[in-house]
Design an enzyme around this catalytic site. Sequence first.
Site, mmCIF file in Angstrom:
data_model
loop_
_atom_site.group_PDB
_atom_site.id
_atom_site.type_symbol
_atom_site.label_atom_id
_atom_site.label_comp_id
_atom_site.label_asym_id
_atom_site.label_seq_id
_atom_site.Cartn_x
_atom_site.Cartn_y
_atom_site.Cartn_z
ATOM 1 N N CYS A 220 6.459 11.973 -5.832
ATOM 2 C CA CYS A 220 6.958 12.538 -7.090
ATOM 3 C C CYS A 220 8.226 13.321 -6.773
ATOM 4 C CB CYS A 220 5.892 13.461 -7.676
ATOM 5 S SG CYS A 220 6.427 14.303 -9.179
ATOM 6 N N HIS B 70 8.471 7.074 -11.484
ATOM 7 C CA HIS B 70 8.095 6.209 -12.607
ATOM 8 C C HIS B 70 9.173 5.146 -12.883
ATOM 9 C CE1 HIS B 70 5.138 9.349 -13.527
ATOM 10 N NE2 HIS B 70 4.640 8.584 -14.492
ATOM 11 N N CYS C 102 13.103 9.327 -10.042
ATOM 12 C CA CYS C 102 11.750 9.624 -10.535
ATOM 13 C C CYS C 102 10.926 8.394 -10.179
ATOM 14 C CB CYS C 102 11.769 9.837 -12.050
ATOM 15 S SG CYS C 102 10.118 9.886 -12.783
ATOM 16 N N ASP D 193 1.064 12.121 -7.356
ATOM 17 C CA ASP D 193 2.121 12.166 -8.371
ATOM 18 C C ASP D 193 1.519 12.798 -9.626
ATOM 19 O OD1 ASP D 193 4.621 11.551 -9.664
ATOM 20 O OD2 ASP D 193 3.624 9.886 -10.672
ATOM 21 N N SER D 194 2.375 13.123 -10.581
ATOM 22 C CA SER D 194 1.885 13.653 -11.853
ATOM 23 C C SER D 194 1.090 12.596 -12.620
ATOM 24 C CB SER D 194 3.066 14.080 -12.715
ATOM 25 O OG SER D 194 3.852 12.948 -13.026
ATOM 26 N N GLU E 163 4.069 6.040 -19.106
ATOM 27 C CA GLU E 163 2.631 6.363 -19.013
ATOM 28 C C GLU E 163 1.855 5.669 -20.139
ATOM 29 O OE1 GLU E 163 0.602 8.360 -16.914
ATOM 30 O OE2 GLU E 163 2.240 8.567 -15.489
#
Length: 277
Positions: free
Chosen positions: A73, A189, A187, A10-11, A154
């Site tokens: 992702c 996240h 997403c 993932d990012s 994040e």
Amino acid sequence: MDNRPIGFFDSGLGGLTCIPYLMKLLPDEKIIYFGDTARTPYGSKATTTIRSFSMEIADFLVKSNVKMIVIACNTVSATCLQDLQHRFPMIPILGVIDPAAKKVADQCSEDNRIGIIGTKVTINSQAYKTCIHGYNDRLAIYETACPAFVPLIEEGIIENDIMDLTIKYYMDGFIRDNELDTVILGCTHYPLIKKNIERIYPNLRIINPSHIVGEDIMRILKERNMLSDGTDFENTFFASDLSENFINMIDYIFKDESEDMKVKFLNFDLERGEGMI
Ligand code: DGL
């Protein structure tokens, strides 16, 4: 039987939300996770940049001898799933969008009003809409991008008023104007703010692709006779910036998991293309 680990990337830390559910479903499987924390977020970057970062990471995972890659992702799944499958035909590569789209088409009817929230790149690509309509083109789909969610998550800004206000900023009008009853967390996240969304919109049905992908991983490994029957391999988490925040978030995400889960953290050197302790 194949005891090699499954590669996830993932990012940043969002893709971690796929892991606890997979570990419950397939406790014998081990993983290598790569979070590109030095270059996150991907969701507002050019598609050529996302493609080139993703190729680099997939290349590293293939060299690490994973048996399968899960693109944990949505942004990467929406941008370059086919490119990755084409470049690495020797192993199965699975994105998160198609499994979720299929589930939505199975579980929703034409009476539902379905919202998709995601990054700018995911929403602009219309990958969810196209994929869901591939299964049932009569479903009513509405989409909106929520670009501030990933940077806040994040940073670990989750259980507080700032996050709640940001959710309301993006979602109040979206839900009200489109009379939504269902929302897809487009997403990886966003499962980390699922509790906030549930609290703010108690009547909304929330669909979480990070869990749905686990069933597809199981199906693919079973079909190819590649399930593991147990190995000593330590679950390994690479980050291109192994910050305290990344490690804290792993603790937070895995807080309900067994205490004896073996974990190894490695910083990934982007220039040298290798993991460092
Ligand atoms: N977890 C990624 C996704 O599912 C986040 C993208 C980002 O870095 O903006 O899209």
